[in-house]
Design a protein around this motif. Structure first.
Motif, short mmCIF file in Angstrom:
data_model
loop_
_atom_site.label_atom_id
_atom_site.label_comp_id
_atom_site.label_asym_id
_atom_site.label_seq_id
_atom_site.Cartn_x
_atom_site.Cartn_y
_atom_site.Cartn_z
N TYR A 85 37.87 41.65 63.99
CA TYR A 85 37.55 41.50 62.57
C TYR A 85 36.37 42.38 62.18
N VAL A 86 36.55 43.68 62.43
CA VAL A 86 35.56 44.68 62.04
C VAL A 86 36.26 45.77 61.23
N SER A 87 35.50 46.47 60.44
CA SER A 87 36.06 47.55 59.62
C SER A 87 36.80 48.56 60.51
N GLY A 88 37.95 48.99 60.03
CA GLY A 88 38.75 49.97 60.76
C GLY A 88 39.95 49.36 61.46
N GLU A 89 39.96 48.03 61.65
CA GLU A 89 41.12 47.39 62.28
C GLU A 89 42.32 47.40 61.34
N GLN A 90 43.49 47.28 61.93
CA GLN A 90 44.72 47.22 61.15
C GLN A 90 44.96 45.81 60.63
N ALA A 91 45.46 45.73 59.41
CA ALA A 91 45.87 44.45 58.83
C ALA A 91 47.26 44.64 58.24
N LEU A 92 48.13 43.65 58.40
CA LEU A 92 49.50 43.72 57.90
C LEU A 92 49.70 42.76 56.74
N TYR A 93 50.53 43.18 55.78
CA TYR A 93 50.92 42.29 54.69
C TYR A 93 52.26 42.78 54.15
N LEU A 94 53.28 41.90 54.23
CA LEU A 94 54.64 42.22 53.77
C LEU A 94 55.15 43.53 54.37
N ARG A 125 37.37 35.75 60.54
CA ARG A 125 38.70 35.32 60.96
C ARG A 125 39.17 34.14 60.10
N ALA A 126 38.31 33.16 59.90
CA ALA A 126 38.66 31.99 59.10
C ALA A 126 39.01 32.38 57.67
N ARG A 127 38.24 33.31 57.09
CA ARG A 127 38.48 33.72 55.71
C ARG A 127 39.78 34.50 55.57
N VAL A 128 40.04 35.40 56.50
CA VAL A 128 41.27 36.20 56.44
C VAL A 128 42.49 35.31 56.67
N ARG A 129 42.40 34.39 57.61
CA ARG A 129 43.51 33.46 57.85
C ARG A 129 43.79 32.62 56.61
N ALA A 130 42.75 32.16 55.93
CA ALA A 130 42.92 31.38 54.70
C ALA A 130 43.58 32.22 53.62
N TRP A 131 43.20 33.49 53.55
CA TRP A 131 43.82 34.41 52.57
C TRP A 131 45.31 34.57 52.85
N TYR A 132 45.66 34.73 54.12
CA TYR A 132 47.07 34.86 54.48
C TYR A 132 47.84 33.60 54.10
N ARG A 133 47.26 32.43 54.28
CA ARG A 133 47.95 31.18 53.96
C ARG A 133 48.23 31.08 52.46
N LYS A 177 48.53 33.61 50.34
CA LYS A 177 49.56 34.60 50.04
C LYS A 177 50.93 34.13 50.53
N ALA A 178 50.96 33.55 51.71
CA ALA A 178 52.22 33.07 52.27
C ALA A 178 52.82 31.97 51.42
N ARG A 179 52.01 31.01 51.02
CA ARG A 179 52.54 29.89 50.23
C ARG A 179 53.16 30.39 48.93
N ASP A 180 52.50 31.29 48.26
CA ASP A 180 53.02 31.80 46.98
C ASP A 180 54.29 32.63 47.18
N TYR A 181 54.27 33.52 48.15
CA TYR A 181 55.42 34.40 48.36
C TYR A 181 56.63 33.62 48.88
N PHE A 182 56.41 32.74 49.85
CA PHE A 182 57.51 31.97 50.42
C PHE A 182 58.16 31.07 49.37
N ALA A 183 57.35 30.48 48.50
CA ALA A 183 57.90 29.60 47.46
C ALA A 183 58.87 30.36 46.58
N GLY A 184 58.50 31.58 46.20
CA GLY A 184 59.37 32.39 45.36
C GLY A 184 60.65 32.78 46.06
N ASN A 222 55.94 29.73 59.44
CA ASN A 222 54.73 30.26 60.04
C ASN A 222 54.01 31.14 59.01
N PRO A 223 52.77 30.82 58.63
CA PRO A 223 52.10 31.63 57.61
C PRO A 223 51.93 33.09 58.00
#
Length: 251
Positions: A89-98, A136-144, A146-153, A192-193
């Motif tokens: 969880y440092v700048s430069g790491e890869q993050a995935l979304y959709l 880590r806790a903040r990013v995981r919460a952000w994913y949750r 995003k997941a709840r909104d996207y999955f519902a749709g 799974n979120p």
């Protein structure tokens, strides 16, 4: 994937095959008739799904019969996870979304200015606490969220296309290391979120898989025929999803 009916679990067993020991968990599925099914989860865990009246010897023979297939998939999973490093969880790491790759950018700000947002190929985390555990806790919460909104749709949209689904089923999010989703006896879906990191078609596949369990309550040939009619080409999508599990599940 998931199990839509009540299951009971037997003790973990091990089968010797050549120089390898294959550990497998046995789950008894009250809706399964005769056929014993063997699953290798994305992390390499082996699970045997058996009818209530299946003997230990019958289960053992079924695993032995497919031992070469099981070992190949377990070996593939081990190789995929072998070089995966824990997230820092440092700048430069890869993050995935959709299915898209973003670069994590951490910015230190006063507490009242905290935020997380996607911006031009970056996942920007503005925070007052740059400790890796806090990030880590903040990013995981952000994913949750995003997941709840996207999955519902997507559950609502896919449900409309499946004639046996009268209305979108309730769903919940659950962190899982071995499954993308599951379907309970009463018809509720668990997802799974971290799946929100996967491509859109992979998310649709998992949701469609679970909604098919509302009609076929096992992994019988009838279930897979229904899944194929509902989503032609799902096999290749599942394969790509499972082969990216080590990245998606790495948090």
């Amino acid at each position: 994937m998931g199990h839509p009916v009540a299951l009971s679990e037997r003790n973990l067993s091990t089968l010797r095959y050549g120089d390898e020991n294959i550990a497998y968990a046995v789950r008894v599925n009250s809706a399964r008739r005769e056929r014993i099914a063997i699953h290798v989860h994305p992390d390499g865990a082996v699970e045997v799904e058996a009818p209530e009246d299946a003997s230990e010897e019958a289960i053992r023979k079924a695993v032995m019969k497919r031992a070469r297939w099981v070992l190949r998939h377990v070996t593939d999973a081990r190789k995929r996870f072998e070089h995966v490093l824990p997230r820092q969880y440092v700048s430069g790491e890869q993050a995935l979304y959709l299915g898209r790759r973003y670069v994590l950018k951490v910015i230190q700000v006063p507490k009242g200015e905290r935020s997380i947002k996607l911006n031009r190929g970056l996942l920007v985390v503005a925070t007052d606490n740059t400790d890796s555990a806090a990030l880590r806790a903040r990013v995981r919460a952000w994913y949750r969220v995003k997941a709840r909104d996207y999955f519902a749709g997507r559950i609502a949209a896919i449900s409309k296309a499946l004639p046996w689904v009268q209305e979108p089923p309730p769903f919940r999010l659950l962190d899982m290391k071995r499954q993308w989703g599951s379907c309970a006896t009463g018809g509720s879906v668990t997802l799974n979120p971290f799946l929100v990191k996967a491509p859109r078609e992979a998310i649709d596949y998992v949701i469609t898989h679970e909604l098919c369990h509302l009609r076929e309550h096992n992994h019988s040939p009838e279930f897979f025929r229904l899944l194929t009619r509902s989503m032609p080409g799902w096999e290749s999508i599942k394969s790509r999803l499972d082969h990216s599990a080590e990245i998606i599940l790495n948090d």
